[in-house]
Design an enzyme around this catalytic site. Structure first.
Site, PDB file in Angstrom:
ATOM      1  N   GLU A  85       0.812  -1.229   0.000  1.00 31.96           N
ATOM      2  CA  GLU A  85       0.000   0.000   0.000  1.00 31.96           C
ATOM      3  C   GLU A  85       0.840   1.271   0.000  1.00 31.96           C
ATOM      4  O   GLU A  85       0.316   2.373  -0.101  1.00 31.96           O
ATOM      5  CB  GLU A  85      -0.963   0.045   1.199  1.00 31.96           C
ATOM      6  CG  GLU A  85      -1.872  -1.158   1.322  1.00 31.96           C
ATOM      7  CD  GLU A  85      -2.664  -1.169   2.635  1.00 31.96           C
ATOM      8  OE1 GLU A  85      -2.656  -0.138   3.344  1.00 31.96           O
ATOM      9  OE2 GLU A  85      -3.267  -2.197   2.949  1.00 31.96           O
ATOM     10  N   GLY A  86       2.153   1.136   0.128  1.00 33.56           N
ATOM     11  CA  GLY A  86       3.021   2.294   0.288  1.00 33.56           C
ATOM     12  C   GLY A  86       3.320   2.623   1.732  1.00 33.56           C
ATOM     13  O   GLY A  86       3.955   3.646   2.024  1.00 33.56           O
TER      14      GLY A  86
END
Length: 350
Positions: free
Chosen positions: A317-318
């Site tokens: 997701e970062g």
């Protein structure tokens, strides 16, 4: 495929950056990686007083045809369920974006679900997931081009809002599979060194995943045995729409002299692919962390990348890159706000 012009940052001011940092009121090199970061950011921005402005986080979502081969412990529907969860602010990525002041942009590149009831998700859907690369190319050349251009357009939008540092994340069940293949083929490594547990496969699951991915590579090589295989073809044959969009975003950000925060295994695979096309893109990249996925360290080594964190993260997701952001902020505050020996009237002792 779209071409980019990504120059290596001019080194003319490097000595001036080093001189400024060495004359801050501290022992020489005593702030370690912060000093390296300040130099990198100063070179990218071509200034002795770098800044971080309007940070944006783009999360690309997409499904993968290879998921049908049971290479992930998580079912396909997790992709769309999490995409909806993000609209409600309930994901790890939401929490870290709020904590660190990032604008969050969520993009449907190819989720196998109708997300039109959620207007905060940008509808850039190319198809309901890629094709199964065990049997055929994951996407067409036209689809690949569209994904690249979408990544570029989103970065352009952030740039117009004054953003100079971009973070990119992904949501796509089974996307460790194409990442592992990219690492193997682009890094010239044995596949078994590149395939890990993903979202949580047990040993038998990892062995099944390895067999499926090896068969996919064998089929690919059989089809291309009489032709030299380009990086573009490897990207197109195995990649996900969300991954190719990330490559476009990374290249466009570098072209615009923006900093690119790189997350874990999947986003590092995208940066590896981008660097095979445009080696100078690495100069604009800051690698947030090294995760637990088998092969991530090898992938980072191929790019001579030095991650800022090692926290055992594997959420995607970062999130790992976002967690590293305060360290980058500290490097900028250091070069801009610390006093120097002359101003502080401290004897320079080296």
């Amino acid at each position: 495929m779209r071409k980019f012009v990504i120059p290596k940052p001019s080194q003319i001011i490097k000595e001036a950056l080093i001189h400024k940092i060495d004359n801050l009121n501290k022992p020489k090199h005593s702030l370690g990686r912060l000093e390296d970061l300040a130099i990198q950011i100063g070179l990218v921005q071509q200034t002795l007083s770098p800044s971080l402005k309007n940070p944006c986080h783009i999360l690309f979502g997409g499904d993968h045809g290879i998921e049908k081969e049971k290479v992930s412990v998580s079912p396909r529907e997790i992709t769309w369920q999490q995409m909806i969860n993000f609209t409600k602010g309930g994901g790890g990525v939401n929490m870290f974006c709020r904590q660190h002041g990032f604008k969050f942009i969520e993009v449907d590149m190819g989720v196998d679900y109708d997300l039109s009831d959620y207007p905060s998700i940008l509808n850039c859907k190319i198809a309901n997931g890629t094709r199964n690369f065990l049997h055929e190319a994951a996407m067409t050349e036209e689809e690949m081009e569209r994904a690249i251009n979408i990544g570029c357009e989103l970065v352009d939008g952030c740039f117009k809002e004054g953003c100079n540092i971009i973070c990119i994340g992904e949501m796509g069940i089974a996307n460790t599979s194409p990442s592992s293949i990219w690492l193997s083929l682009l890094g010239h490594l044995e596949l078994e060194l590149c395939v890990g547990a993903g979202a949580g496969l047990d040993d038998s699951g990892i062995q099944h995943k390895l067999r499926v991915l090896q068969s996919a590579i064998d089929n690919f090589k059989a089809r291309h045995q009489e032709t030299s295989v380009s990086t573009e073809e490897i990207i197109r044959w195995f990649g996900g729409f969300e991954m190719v969009a990330a490559i476009g975003a990374m290249c466009r950000a570098a072209e615009r002299h923006m900093l690119v925060l790189v997350d874990g295994f999947i986003m590092s695979a995208c940066m590896l692919a981008a660097s095979k096309l445009y080696p100078n893109v690495i100069d604009y990249a800051i690698f947030g962390h090294v995760g637990d996925e088998l092969g991530h360290r090898k992938m980072l080594d191929l790019m001579d990348a030095k991650p800022l964190l090692s926290l055992g993260l594997r959420l995607g997701e970062g999130t790992g890159a976002l967690c590293a952001y305060p360290i980058i902020e500290s490097a900028v505050h250091m070069i801009n706000e610390m006093n120097n020996f002359n101003s502080a009237k401290i004897t320079k002792y080296f």
